[in-house]
Enzyme design. Structure first.
Site, mmCIF file in Angstrom:
data_model
loop_
_atom_site.group_PDB
_atom_site.id
_atom_site.type_symbol
_atom_site.label_atom_id
_atom_site.label_comp_id
_atom_site.label_asym_id
_atom_site.label_seq_id
_atom_site.Cartn_x
_atom_site.Cartn_y
_atom_site.Cartn_z
ATOM 1 N N ASN A 23 0.753 -1.315 0.071
ATOM 2 C CA ASN A 23 0.036 0.115 -0.141
ATOM 3 C C ASN A 23 0.928 1.386 -0.227
ATOM 4 O O ASN A 23 0.273 2.267 -0.082
ATOM 5 C CB ASN A 23 -1.068 -0.170 1.064
ATOM 6 C CG ASN A 23 -1.921 -1.070 0.963
ATOM 7 O OD1 ASN A 23 -2.069 -1.572 -0.148
ATOM 8 N ND2 ASN A 23 -2.670 -1.422 2.149
ATOM 9 N N CYS A 116 -15.189 -3.501 -4.682
ATOM 10 C CA CYS A 116 -14.463 -4.919 -4.943
ATOM 11 C C CYS A 116 -14.975 -5.603 -3.815
ATOM 12 O O CYS A 116 -15.953 -5.417 -3.150
ATOM 13 C CB CYS A 116 -12.896 -4.696 -4.596
ATOM 14 S SG CYS A 116 -12.456 -4.398 -3.165
ATOM 15 N N ARG A 121 -16.847 1.044 -1.826
ATOM 16 C CA ARG A 121 -15.686 1.849 -2.272
ATOM 17 C C ARG A 121 -15.963 2.876 -3.063
ATOM 18 O O ARG A 121 -15.358 3.035 -4.052
ATOM 19 C CB ARG A 121 -14.415 0.531 -2.343
ATOM 20 C CG ARG A 121 -14.366 -0.315 -1.641
ATOM 21 C CD ARG A 121 -12.919 -1.098 -1.727
ATOM 22 N NE ARG A 121 -11.787 -0.421 -1.360
ATOM 23 C CZ ARG A 121 -10.653 -0.967 -1.278
ATOM 24 N NH1 ARG A 121 -10.688 -2.169 -2.069
ATOM 25 N NH2 ARG A 121 -9.514 -0.416 -1.263
ATOM 26 N N ASP A 306 -7.060 -3.860 7.732
ATOM 27 C CA ASP A 306 -6.260 -5.069 6.975
ATOM 28 C C ASP A 306 -5.908 -5.990 7.772
ATOM 29 O O ASP A 306 -5.619 -7.166 7.012
ATOM 30 C CB ASP A 306 -5.166 -4.475 6.178
ATOM 31 C CG ASP A 306 -5.797 -3.558 5.182
ATOM 32 O OD1 ASP A 306 -4.984 -2.593 4.544
ATOM 33 O OD2 ASP A 306 -6.863 -3.406 4.842
ATOM 34 N N ARG A 398 -2.287 -11.037 -4.645
ATOM 35 C CA ARG A 398 -2.040 -9.537 -4.757
ATOM 36 C C ARG A 398 -1.450 -8.863 -3.742
ATOM 37 O O ARG A 398 -0.942 -7.816 -3.791
ATOM 38 C CB ARG A 398 -3.864 -9.291 -4.837
ATOM 39 C CG ARG A 398 -4.396 -9.274 -5.919
ATOM 40 C CD ARG A 398 -5.801 -8.431 -5.920
ATOM 41 N NE ARG A 398 -5.626 -7.244 -5.515
ATOM 42 C CZ ARG A 398 -6.463 -6.627 -4.608
ATOM 43 N NH1 ARG A 398 -7.501 -7.202 -4.333
ATOM 44 N NH2 ARG A 398 -6.284 -5.264 -4.285
HETATM 45 C C1 EPZ Z 1 -6.620 1.627 1.385
HETATM 46 O O1 EPZ Z 1 -7.851 1.486 0.550
HETATM 47 C C2 EPZ Z 1 -5.942 0.606 1.257
HETATM 48 N N1 EPZ Z 1 -5.441 0.170 -0.033
HETATM 49 C C3 EPZ Z 1 -6.638 -0.555 1.936
HETATM 50 O O2 EPZ Z 1 -5.827 -1.826 1.979
HETATM 51 C C4 EPZ Z 1 -7.064 -0.290 3.376
HETATM 52 O O3 EPZ Z 1 -7.816 -1.239 3.761
HETATM 53 C C5 EPZ Z 1 -7.512 1.193 3.527
HETATM 54 O O4 EPZ Z 1 -6.755 2.201 2.667
HETATM 55 C C6 EPZ Z 1 -8.184 1.737 4.847
HETATM 56 O O5 EPZ Z 1 -6.714 1.676 5.706
HETATM 57 C C7 EPZ Z 1 -4.403 0.913 -0.839
HETATM 58 O O6 EPZ Z 1 -3.690 1.508 -0.003
HETATM 59 C C8 EPZ Z 1 -3.948 0.242 -2.108
HETATM 60 P P1 EPZ Z 1 -9.948 4.469 2.250
HETATM 61 P P2 EPZ Z 1 -8.815 2.828 0.312
HETATM 62 O O7 EPZ Z 1 -10.288 5.556 0.911
HETATM 63 O O8 EPZ Z 1 -7.942 4.063 0.163
HETATM 64 C C9 EPZ Z 1 -14.843 5.045 2.447
HETATM 65 C C10 EPZ Z 1 -5.672 -3.915 1.478
HETATM 66 O O9 EPZ Z 1 -6.203 -5.227 2.147
HETATM 67 N N2 EPZ Z 1 -14.533 5.951 1.360
HETATM 68 O O10 EPZ Z 1 -9.583 4.839 3.364
HETATM 69 O O11 EPZ Z 1 -9.743 2.344 -0.701
HETATM 70 C C11 EPZ Z 1 -14.768 3.647 1.842
HETATM 71 O O12 EPZ Z 1 -15.578 2.948 1.175
HETATM 72 C C12 EPZ Z 1 -6.399 -2.867 1.121
HETATM 73 O O13 EPZ Z 1 -4.393 -3.911 1.308
HETATM 74 C C13 EPZ Z 1 -15.588 6.693 0.693
HETATM 75 O O14 EPZ Z 1 -16.811 6.547 1.308
HETATM 76 O O15 EPZ Z 1 -9.376 3.278 1.709
HETATM 77 C C14 EPZ Z 1 -14.216 2.956 3.184
HETATM 78 O O16 EPZ Z 1 -15.512 2.563 3.686
HETATM 79 C C15 EPZ Z 1 -7.854 -3.206 1.340
HETATM 80 N N3 EPZ Z 1 -15.563 7.486 -0.414
HETATM 81 C C16 EPZ Z 1 -13.575 4.153 3.872
HETATM 82 O O17 EPZ Z 1 -13.744 5.277 3.495
HETATM 83 C C17 EPZ Z 1 -14.005 7.865 -0.583
HETATM 84 O O18 EPZ Z 1 -14.015 8.595 -1.674
HETATM 85 C C18 EPZ Z 1 -11.980 3.721 3.925
HETATM 86 O O19 EPZ Z 1 -11.598 4.011 2.762
HETATM 87 C C19 EPZ Z 1 -13.362 7.124 -0.200
HETATM 88 C C20 EPZ Z 1 -13.221 6.008 0.616
#
Ligand code: EPZ
Length: 418
Positions: A23, A116, A121, A306, A398
């Site tokens: 990440n 996903c 997301r 995670d 992945r």
């Molecule tokens: C990052 O995902 C990581 N992926 C995820 O790791 C990790 O679980 C997550 O951050 C939280 O730490 C990468 O870095 C590639 P978020 P991301 O935006 O950026 C909501 C793994 O297993 N949200 O912090 O997608 C979202 O739906 C992966 O390695 C909105 O509503 O996470 C979620 O409920 C999985 N609107 C929450 O925020 C948005 O525009 C956290 O999402 C963006 C997010």
């Protein structure tokens, strides 16, 4: 479809050098697009997500050379701004290219990444941030057509939720914008700090990374540099749990222990002896694990979502009842029915799981529902009686580099059945 076959019951022991952070490397590789020149990134994990990121960089016109865990990106002639649908769908986090392409080319065409396995997301916070910086977006027909009619201009961005990806996209879009950008309620994950450290090494002017308020003074150009990605804290947590559930004694090297400040205390609560030296963590497990009273996932520095699935496996064989609350993603308990097939006693209600520890799990054929859920099933197989077959392991590939061989180096009995 390949699978992992695990013969459970062996105690894990030995030492392991933990892979670089998935990440971190994904947004850092995207950020190399902003550099008009060559960047050399070390400690890149060999993962399908990294391979996909390299494919996207090449599609955008970068020359990319991979030499083991070092990736060299020459983005001198990069001028592309469209990311093909198949690559967007192959990796949800490809959305992080949005900010980098906009910063480099001033326009971007991507498909909405879609949800996903772990939830819808949405990317509303990403789009809010780039609009504030001067981007116009046409989001009809499942494609996002982004243009910068004038120029990117620094501004104040306040997130309603500290989204990791949206923070990364805001940083990547703002780093070469005119003027100063302030991000309020920014994500504080170590991967954000790693991205900002890389960008600052290239000449960016970013302050406050790792805090809730990040200030970015836009610069005209970024020059390439050599950079080493941090250790993958989630992979480290996964291997520690594997040691814990097998009554093992494992030492992890090349780690950043402070990145696990919300994880290590729970392993101690479960009865493990944890010894931390500068870059290593040693775990000695008890013969029988104690329950963890309550595990609640939160944005960093809280307990990482995670690591929730591997810890669910730990709770299935601990003495007593554990309550797990998944606050970050709405659909991240899909590994639980598979654990129940292995003899776990778990009740779920919405985002809450109540786990009553049992004496042991039993080997079964199970299916990975997602990346971390799949890893939790492998961990379950390590401590189960008998043989476990984990299918759909493309999810696991992945995020975990050479997973089966790394576990074998710690005395596990696991092989990949093609
Ligand atoms: C990052 O995902 C990581 N992926 C995820 O790791 C990790 O679980 C997550 O951050 C939280 O730490 C990468 O870095 C590639 P978020 P991301 O935006 O950026 C909501 C793994 O297993 N949200 O912090 O997608 C979202 O739906 C992966 O390695 C909105 O509503 O996470 C979620 O409920 C999985 N609107 C929450 O925020 C948005 O525009 C956290 O999402 C963006 C997010």
């Amino acid at each position: 479809m390949s699978a992992f076959v695990i013969n459970g019951g062996r105690r894990l022991n030995g030492s392991l050098r933990v892979q670089g952070s998935k990440n971190s490397v994904l947004p850092i590789l995207a950020a190399t697009l902003l550099v008009k020149g060559k960047s050399v990134i070390h400690n890149c994990p060999m993962l399908s997500d990294t391979h996909c990121t390299v494919k996207i960089l090449r599609t955008l016109g970068c020359k990319v050379i991979r030499n083991g865990n070092t990736i060299t990106v020459d983005s001198t002639d990069a001028s592309g701004y469209e990311i093909p649908e198949d690559l967007m769908r192959e990796m949800r986090s490809s959305v992080v290219f949005l900010g980098a392409v906009l910063g480099r080319v001033g326009k971007a065409e991507i498909s909405t990444p879609g949800g996903c396995e772990i939830g819808l997301r949405p990317i509303d916070l990403h789009l809010y941030a780039i609009k504030k910086l001067g981007v116009e977006i046409d989001d009809s027909h499942g494609r996002l057509s982004c243009t910068v009619p004038d120029k990117l201009v620094g501004t104040k961005i306040t997130f309603s939720f500290p989204s990791v990806g949206a923070t990364e996209n805001a940083i990547l879009t703002a780093v070469t914008a005119d003027g100063v950008t302030t991000i309020v309620n920014a994500a504080r994950e170590p991967e954000i700090t790693d991205l900002c450290n890389f960008l600052n090494s290239c000449g960016a002017k970013i302050k406050g990374a790792g805090e809730s308020v990040i200030t970015i003074e836009g610069v005209k150009t970024l020059t390439g540099c050599e950079y080493t990605v941090i250790c993958d804290r989630i992979a480290a947590a996964t291997f520690l749990v594997a040691g814990a559930v097998t009554g093992g004694d494992v030492e992890l090297n090349n780690t950043v222990p402070i990145h696990l400040n919300s994880v290590l205390p729970l392993l101690e609560e479960a009865g493990c002896d944890i010894r931390v030296r500068c870059k290593s963590i040693r775990l000695k497990a008890p013969r029988k694990l104690n329950r963890i009273d309550k595990l609640v996932t939160q944005p960093f520095p809280g307990f990482p979502t995670d690591a929730q699935a591997p810890f669910t496996t730990l709770a299935t064989i601990a003495k007593g009842t554990t309550v797990i609350v998944e606050n970050i993603f709405e659909s991240r308990l899909k590994h639980i029915p598979e654990l129940v097939r292995m003899g776990a006693k778990i009740r779920t209600e919405s985002r809450v799981a109540v786990i009553d520890g049992v004496d042991r799990l039993y080997g079964a054929e199970v299916f990975s529902p997602d990346l971390r859920g799949g890893a939790s099933l492998v961990v379950a197989g390590l401590c189960a009686v008998g043989t476990t077959t984990v299918r759909n392991i493309a999810f696991i590939d992945r995020g975990y580099e050479d997973f089966e061989n790394n576990l074998c180096s710690l005395n596990a009995d696991i092989y990949r059945k093609v």
